[in-house]
Write a protein that holds these residues in place. Structure first.
Motif, short mmCIF file in Angstrom:
data_model
loop_
_atom_site.label_atom_id
_atom_site.label_comp_id
_atom_site.label_asym_id
_atom_site.label_seq_id
_atom_site.Cartn_x
_atom_site.Cartn_y
_atom_site.Cartn_z
N ASN A 11 0.82 -1.20 0.00
CA ASN A 11 0.00 0.00 0.00
C ASN A 11 0.86 1.26 0.00
O ASN A 11 0.64 2.19 -0.78
N ALA A 15 1.56 4.16 -2.94
CA ALA A 15 1.32 5.58 -2.64
C ALA A 15 2.58 6.41 -2.91
O ALA A 15 2.49 7.53 -3.43
N GLU A 28 -1.06 13.77 1.36
CA GLU A 28 -1.69 12.46 1.20
C GLU A 28 -0.69 11.33 1.49
O GLU A 28 -1.02 10.36 2.17
N THR A 32 -0.76 8.62 4.60
CA THR A 32 -0.69 7.18 4.34
C THR A 32 0.47 6.55 5.13
O THR A 32 0.37 5.40 5.57
#
Length: 84
Positions: A11, A15, A28, A32
């Motif tokens: 993940n 990102a 962002e 994350t």
């Protein structure tokens, strides 16, 4: 100075692979990354790692690997002060 190192999950790898063009992209990515740091159940999946450097100017350094080779490395400073 203190360094905290943890491995990238799929993940977080996805990102961090996105292009950063605006401040919102950095925010962002930071949002994350923070849960990954707090949970810290990282296992080396040969995707790369992150280092959080806690000092007067705290930074996070992303080192990404593909096929065992480092192909992307970047960092940014936290917009706030970190303490241990």
């Amino acid at each position: 100075m203190k360094k905290l190192k943890f491995y990238l999950s799929h993940n977080l790898f996805n990102a961090a692979n996105k292009t950063i063009r605006e401040k919102s992209d950095v925010i962002e990515l930071l949002l994350t990354t923070i849960p990954e740091i707090l949970i810290d159940d990282s296992v080396d999946k040969n995707l790369g790692f992150c280092e959080v450097i806690v000092d007067k100017m705290s930074r996070i350094v992303y080192t990404m690997k593909k096929d065992g080779m480092i192909y992307k490395k970047f960092s940014f400073a936290f917009p706030f002060h970190l303490k241990e």
